[in-house]
Design a protein around this motif. Structure first.
Motif, PDB file in Angstrom:
ATOM      1  N   GLY A 426       0.815  -1.205   0.000  1.00 44.96           N
ATOM      2  CA  GLY A 426       0.000   0.000   0.000  1.00 44.96           C
ATOM      3  C   GLY A 426       0.839   1.241   0.000  1.00 44.96           C
ATOM      4  N   GLY A 427       0.372   2.232   0.736  1.00 41.24           N
ATOM      5  CA  GLY A 427       1.066   3.524   0.703  1.00 41.24           C
ATOM      6  C   GLY A 427       1.950   3.755   1.870  1.00 41.24           C
ATOM      7  N   GLY A 428       2.402   2.698   2.563  1.00 42.31           N
ATOM      8  CA  GLY A 428       3.225   2.889   3.748  1.00 42.31           C
ATOM      9  C   GLY A 428       4.668   3.054   3.423  1.00 42.31           C
ATOM     10  N   ASN A 429       5.052   3.995   2.584  1.00 43.87           N
ATOM     11  CA  ASN A 429       6.447   4.200   2.219  1.00 43.87           C
ATOM     12  C   ASN A 429       7.128   5.076   3.240  1.00 43.87           C
ATOM     13  OD1 ASN A 429       5.892   2.737  -0.028  1.00 43.87           O
ATOM     14  ND2 ASN A 429       5.558   4.517  -1.334  1.00 43.87           N
ATOM     15  N   ARG A 430       8.403   4.828   3.403  1.00 38.04           N
ATOM     16  CA  ARG A 430       9.180   5.598   4.365  1.00 38.04           C
ATOM     17  C   ARG A 430       9.702   6.856   3.713  1.00 38.04           C
ATOM     18  NH1 ARG A 430      14.868   3.559   6.539  1.00 38.04           N
ATOM     19  NH2 ARG A 430      15.328   4.018   4.383  1.00 38.04           N
ATOM     20  N   GLY A 431       9.351   7.972   4.308  1.00 39.39           N
ATOM     21  CA  GLY A 431       9.904   9.228   3.838  1.00 39.39           C
ATOM     22  C   GLY A 431       9.435   9.617   2.467  1.00 39.39           C
ATOM     23  N   GLY A 432       8.403   8.971   1.938  1.00 41.83           N
ATOM     24  CA  GLY A 432       7.895   9.333   0.627  1.00 41.83           C
ATOM     25  C   GLY A 432       8.804   8.983  -0.515  1.00 41.83           C
ATOM     26  N   THR A 433       9.736   8.048  -0.312  1.00 41.41           N
ATOM     27  CA  THR A 433      10.667   7.689  -1.373  1.00 41.41           C
ATOM     28  C   THR A 433      10.175   6.570  -2.246  1.00 41.41           C
ATOM     29  OG1 THR A 433      11.773   6.183   0.149  1.00 41.41           O
ATOM     30  CG2 THR A 433      12.644   8.424   0.006  1.00 41.41           C
ATOM     31  N   GLY A 434       9.029   6.007  -1.923  1.00 41.95           N
ATOM     32  CA  GLY A 434       8.527   4.905  -2.726  1.00 41.95           C
ATOM     33  C   GLY A 434       9.250   3.613  -2.484  1.00 41.95           C
ATOM     34  N   GLY A 435       9.864   3.463  -1.294  1.00 36.26           N
ATOM     35  CA  GLY A 435      10.622   2.265  -1.021  1.00 36.26           C
ATOM     36  C   GLY A 435       9.787   1.066  -0.665  1.00 36.26           C
ATOM     37  N   GLY A 436       8.482   1.257  -0.460  1.00 43.70           N
ATOM     38  CA  GLY A 436       7.646   0.127  -0.137  1.00 43.70           C
ATOM     39  C   GLY A 436       7.905  -0.433   1.241  1.00 43.70           C
ATOM     40  N   ALA A 437       8.319   0.398   2.200  1.00 45.27           N
ATOM     41  CA  ALA A 437       8.615  -0.051   3.554  1.00 45.27           C
ATOM     42  C   ALA A 437       7.382   0.102   4.404  1.00 45.27           C
ATOM     43  CB  ALA A 437       9.784   0.746   4.138  1.00 45.27           C
ATOM     44  N   GLY A 438       6.670  -0.962   4.652  1.00 45.01           N
ATOM     45  CA  GLY A 438       5.448  -0.905   5.430  1.00 45.01           C
ATOM     46  C   GLY A 438       5.669  -1.373   6.842  1.00 45.01           C
ATOM     47  N   CYS A 439       4.531  -1.681   7.527  1.00 46.09           N
ATOM     48  CA  CYS A 439       4.623  -2.029   8.941  1.00 46.09           C
ATOM     49  C   CYS A 439       5.317  -3.369   9.144  1.00 46.09           C
ATOM     50  CB  CYS A 439       3.227  -2.057   9.542  1.00 46.09           C
ATOM     51  SG  CYS A 439       2.149  -3.289   8.768  1.00 46.09           S
ATOM     52  N   CYS A 440       5.121  -4.318   8.214  1.00 44.78           N
ATOM     53  CA  CYS A 440       5.710  -5.644   8.402  1.00 44.78           C
ATOM     54  C   CYS A 440       6.978  -5.820   7.587  1.00 44.78           C
ATOM     55  CB  CYS A 440       4.705  -6.725   8.030  1.00 44.78           C
ATOM     56  SG  CYS A 440       3.981  -6.518   6.413  1.00 44.78           S
ATOM     57  N   SER A 441       7.563  -4.748   7.094  1.00 45.65           N
ATOM     58  CA  SER A 441       8.841  -4.836   6.387  1.00 45.65           C
ATOM     59  C   SER A 441       9.903  -4.046   7.112  1.00 45.65           C
ATOM     60  CB  SER A 441       8.687  -4.318   4.952  1.00 45.65           C
ATOM     61  OG  SER A 441       8.284  -2.966   4.971  1.00 45.65           O
ATOM     62  N   SER A 442       9.757  -3.924   8.415  1.00 44.08           N
ATOM     63  CA  SER A 442      10.731  -3.195   9.197  1.00 44.08           C
ATOM     64  C   SER A 442      11.942  -4.070   9.456  1.00 44.08           C
ATOM     65  CB  SER A 442      10.112  -2.741  10.534  1.00 44.08           C
ATOM     66  OG  SER A 442       9.675  -3.868  11.264  1.00 44.08           O
ATOM     67  N   ALA A 443      13.016  -3.427   9.874  1.00 41.39           N
ATOM     68  CA  ALA A 443      14.249  -4.173  10.124  1.00 41.39           C
ATOM     69  C   ALA A 443      14.124  -5.085  11.338  1.00 41.39           C
ATOM     70  CB  ALA A 443      15.404  -3.194  10.322  1.00 41.39           C
ATOM     71  N   GLN A 444      13.240  -4.712  12.326  1.00 40.66           N
ATOM     72  CA  GLN A 444      13.092  -5.547  13.504  1.00 40.66           C
ATOM     73  C   GLN A 444      12.475  -6.897  13.150  1.00 40.66           C
ATOM     74  OE1 GLN A 444      12.241  -2.417  13.228  1.00 40.66           O
ATOM     75  NE2 GLN A 444      13.560  -1.328  14.675  1.00 40.66           N
ATOM     76  N   ASN A 445      11.477  -6.906  12.262  1.00 36.19           N
ATOM     77  CA  ASN A 445      10.827  -8.147  11.893  1.00 36.19           C
ATOM     78  C   ASN A 445      11.625  -8.943  10.867  1.00 36.19           C
ATOM     79  OD1 ASN A 445       8.656  -7.622  13.574  1.00 36.19           O
ATOM     80  ND2 ASN A 445       7.470  -6.615  11.975  1.00 36.19           N
ATOM     81  N   PHE A 446      12.631  -8.331  10.253  1.00 33.91           N
ATOM     82  CA  PHE A 446      13.355  -9.025   9.190  1.00 33.91           C
ATOM     83  C   PHE A 446      14.312 -10.074   9.739  1.00 33.91           C
ATOM     84  CE2 PHE A 446      16.483  -9.524   5.810  1.00 33.91           C
ATOM     85  CZ  PHE A 446      15.623  -9.783   4.772  1.00 33.91           C
ATOM     86  N   GLU A 447      14.513 -10.120  11.062  1.00 27.99           N
ATOM     87  CA  GLU A 447      15.369 -11.161  11.629  1.00 27.99           C
ATOM     88  C   GLU A 447      14.797 -12.550  11.360  1.00 27.99           C
ATOM     89  OE1 GLU A 447      17.146  -8.657  15.434  1.00 27.99           O
ATOM     90  OE2 GLU A 447      15.656 -10.231  15.726  1.00 27.99           O
ATOM     91  N   THR A 448      13.497 -12.663  11.173  1.00 23.08           N
ATOM     92  CA  THR A 448      12.866 -13.961  10.982  1.00 23.08           C
ATOM     93  C   THR A 448      12.857 -14.398   9.526  1.00 23.08           C
ATOM     94  OG1 THR A 448      10.697 -12.924  10.739  1.00 23.08           O
ATOM     95  CG2 THR A 448      11.377 -13.543  12.951  1.00 23.08           C
ATOM     96  N   THR A 449      13.332 -13.585   8.632  1.00 25.02           N
ATOM     97  CA  THR A 449      13.281 -13.905   7.206  1.00 25.02           C
ATOM     98  C   THR A 449      14.580 -14.550   6.760  1.00 25.02           C
ATOM     99  OG1 THR A 449      11.861 -11.995   6.899  1.00 25.02           O
ATOM    100  CG2 THR A 449      12.804 -12.969   4.929  1.00 25.02           C
ATOM    101  N   ASP A 450      14.470 -15.642   6.026  1.00 23.48           N
ATOM    102  CA  ASP A 450      15.660 -16.314   5.505  1.00 23.48           C
ATOM    103  C   ASP A 450      16.113 -15.600   4.250  1.00 23.48           C
ATOM    104  OD1 ASP A 450      16.411 -19.725   4.456  1.00 23.48           O
ATOM    105  OD2 ASP A 450      17.686 -18.048   5.034  1.00 23.48           O
ATOM    106  N   LEU A 451      17.294 -14.996   4.313  1.00 26.35           N
ATOM    107  CA  LEU A 451      17.784 -14.187   3.197  1.00 26.35           C
ATOM    108  C   LEU A 451      18.613 -14.986   2.211  1.00 26.35           C
ATOM    109  CD1 LEU A 451      17.775 -11.200   2.249  1.00 26.35           C
ATOM    110  CD2 LEU A 451      19.911 -10.897   3.488  1.00 26.35           C
ATOM    111  N   LYS A 452      19.122 -16.127   2.621  1.00 23.80           N
ATOM    112  CA  LYS A 452      20.075 -16.844   1.780  1.00 23.80           C
ATOM    113  C   LYS A 452      19.449 -17.370   0.504  1.00 23.80           C
ATOM    114  CE  LYS A 452      23.256 -18.287   5.436  1.00 23.80           C
ATOM    115  NZ  LYS A 452      23.916 -19.431   6.098  1.00 23.80           N
ATOM    116  N   ASN A 453      18.178 -17.733   0.551  1.00 28.01           N
ATOM    117  CA  ASN A 453      17.539 -18.284  -0.641  1.00 28.01           C
ATOM    118  C   ASN A 453      17.399 -17.260  -1.748  1.00 28.01           C
ATOM    119  OD1 ASN A 453      17.241 -20.748   0.639  1.00 28.01           O
ATOM    120  ND2 ASN A 453      15.186 -20.276   1.388  1.00 28.01           N
TER     121      ASN A 453
END
Length: 508
Positions: A426-453
């Motif tokens: 949706g429209g939850g971009n950080r700082g209006g840059t269009g980065g697509g950073a919403g409530c569940c794409s924060s750095a705190q919640n990203f610890e649970t995401t497997d990045l290697k794949n």
């Protein structure tokens, strides 16, 4: 046979004197002023003509840059990129033979924040480069590396390519450009300076670089961030090509260091003349025919200004990183065997990508950092799979944690959002840059995401050397979660897709 008592010193000295004082190899008249290789002695005029000819012949025979196309020149201030800038400047002059027909612009990425330089020193370097850029008359852009923290997530997405042009498109574009005449002109010069950089942004960038424990990982991460910022600048300013000033010596070092870093499948794009991994923005390397020695001679003889800025590998030992050790090995070997760099370079010309072909918009099959095709889909009995299994077992703390990351991903994502929804679309971009950073794409919640794949083998090694992935820019974290959600959705609806049924019918 050779005798120990024989003295060859006088013969060697006389041979060296005669090689320097001989005539030019090309014109046979003027005395030689420079000897780049053992048998190539040229006078001042022939050396300049040969230098210019190689640059314009490289652009002419490849036909990658069309007339009237906007090309962004990536100038770091070093000898190679400044020499490339001089070649473009002279190639666009009115009295130039085989005149260049594209519209250039200049970009300089200030990396002082990543290496801990003060703001006064960075401003002084920018002022010196501004005087060089203004003399060319080209529009230029000064971009601090801190802006990479606010990039949109579309940077790590391949856009549709426009390279599919008919065979006679280049000749038709040349005729159209000649007929247009003065209508195709350069943009007005812009007054650009180093934008205001907040101390908090510089601190976040330094934390990101400090999270990489080894200098090898820092240099590799810095090159990826620089490439992302170059692509974003080209897209926002309307440039379809990015011209890099990487010399033959630099590409030879990158070839060997890339093999050591596990980038064998990506070397064709990392060292080739044309790099189209981003689709709409193509990177070209017109200086890949020149050695570092040849560029240094040209800049010295024809007063090409350059501004050398300290980097991560400044004043360090040869064994501090894989890249630095490879560079020391190649340069020292080149001093005793002058054909070393040329042999490595010719080998890189024969490399081709052996990975599976993927569409330009299929981001799931591309690495999240380097945007190359993934090389991790190997057979079960391959050496890569053995390495990955050993890595999983060595990092496992319990039997449950030894399960591959693709089996843990859905449960982890559900823990991040029980409802299975995400607001990043949706429209939850950080700082209006269009980065697509919403409530569940924060750095705190990203610890649970497997990045290697989502990474190729080489980028997995870089991420492994980082203390935490929380310091990665937000656009990378957002793109990673978006790709994993898309992969989960694809797995859920795969039994109902008609595309798989049609493909199976065609194979039968």
């Amino acid at each position: 046979m050779c005798q120990v008592e024989e003295d060859y010193r006088r013969q060697l000295e006389s041979a060296n004197v005669s090689s320097v004082s001989r005539k030019c190899l090309k014109c046979k008249e003027a005395p030689a002023a420079v000897v780049v290789r053992g048998g190539d002695a040229h006078c001042r005029i022939c050396f300049k003509e040969n230098f210019i000819h190689k640059f314009r012949a490289m652009l002419g025979k490849t036909r990658v840059i069309f007339p009237g196309e906007k090309v962004l020149l990536a100038v770091s201030g070093g000898p190679s990129s400044c020499s490339m800038l001089r070649q473009v400047q002279e190639g666009l002059s009115q009295d130039a033979h085989k005149k260049l027909r594209f519209l250039p612009g200049i970009v300089y990425i200030d990396e002082g924040g990543a290496v801990g330089r003060s703001m006064e020193t960075r401003q002084r370097t920018v002022s010196e480069l501004q005087s060089i850029f203004r003399a060319t008359g080209f529009p230029f852009h000064i971009v601090p590396l801190e802006q990479v923290l606010d990039l949109p997530s579309s940077v790590v997405s391949a856009a549709p390519s426009v390279s599919g042009r008919p065979a006679g498109a280049y000749k038709a574009a040349v005729d159209h450009f000649i007929q247009a005449g003065s209508e195709a002109s350069l943009e007005e010069e812009q007054e650009a300076s180093l934008p205001d950089v907040q101390e908090s942004q510089t601190h976040l960038l330094q934390q990101l670089m400090a999270s990489a424990q080894t200098l090898t990982a820092k240099e590799d991460l810095l090159s990826k961030l620089r490439q992302h910022l170059l692509v974003h600048t080209a897209r926002t300013e309307g440039y379809s090509k990015v011209m890099l000033g990487e010399s033959c010596t630099r590409l030879a070092v990158r070839l060997l260091s890339g093999i050591s870093l596990g980038r064998g499948a990506q070397l064709a794009q990392d060292t080739g003349f044309s790099d189209s991994r981003y689709g709409d923005v193509i990177s070209v390397r017109p200086m890949r025919e020149y050695s570092a020695k040849e560029i240094a001679f040209y800049n010295h003889m024809f007063s090409v200004p350059s501004v050398v800025t300290p980097g991560l590998d400044t004043q360090i030992s040869d064994k501090a990183s894989i890249q630095r050790l490879t560079e020391s090995f190649v340069t020292k070997l080149q001093a005793d065997f002058p054909s070393t760099v040329s042999t490595i370079y010719r080998t890189s010309e024969k490399l081709q990508t052996a990975c599976r072909i993927s569409s330009a918009t299929d981001d799931c099959g591309r690495c999240l950092l380097c945007m190359c095709l993934l090389d991790t889909s190997a057979e079960m009995a391959s050496a890569l799979q053995a390495t990955l299994i050993s890595d999983q077992l060595s990092h496992s703390k319990s039997p449950a944690s030894a399960v591959p990351g693709q089996d843990q991903g859905p449960a982890k994502l559900e823990a991040a959002d029980p409802a299975g929804r995400c607001c990043s679309s949706g429209g939850g971009n950080r700082g209006g840059t269009g980065g697509g950073a919403g409530c569940c794409s924060s750095a705190q919640n990203f610890e649970t995401t497997d990045l290697k794949n989502l990474l190729c083998y080489s980028c997995q090694l870089t991420i492994r050397d980082m203390t935490s992935v929380d310091h990665l820019p937000q656009y990378i974290l957002s793109a990673a979660q978006r790709r994993q959600r898309r992969s989960l959705m694809r797995e859920e609806i795969s039994p109902f897709l008609l595309v798989d049924a049609n493909s199976e019918g065609e194979e039968e």
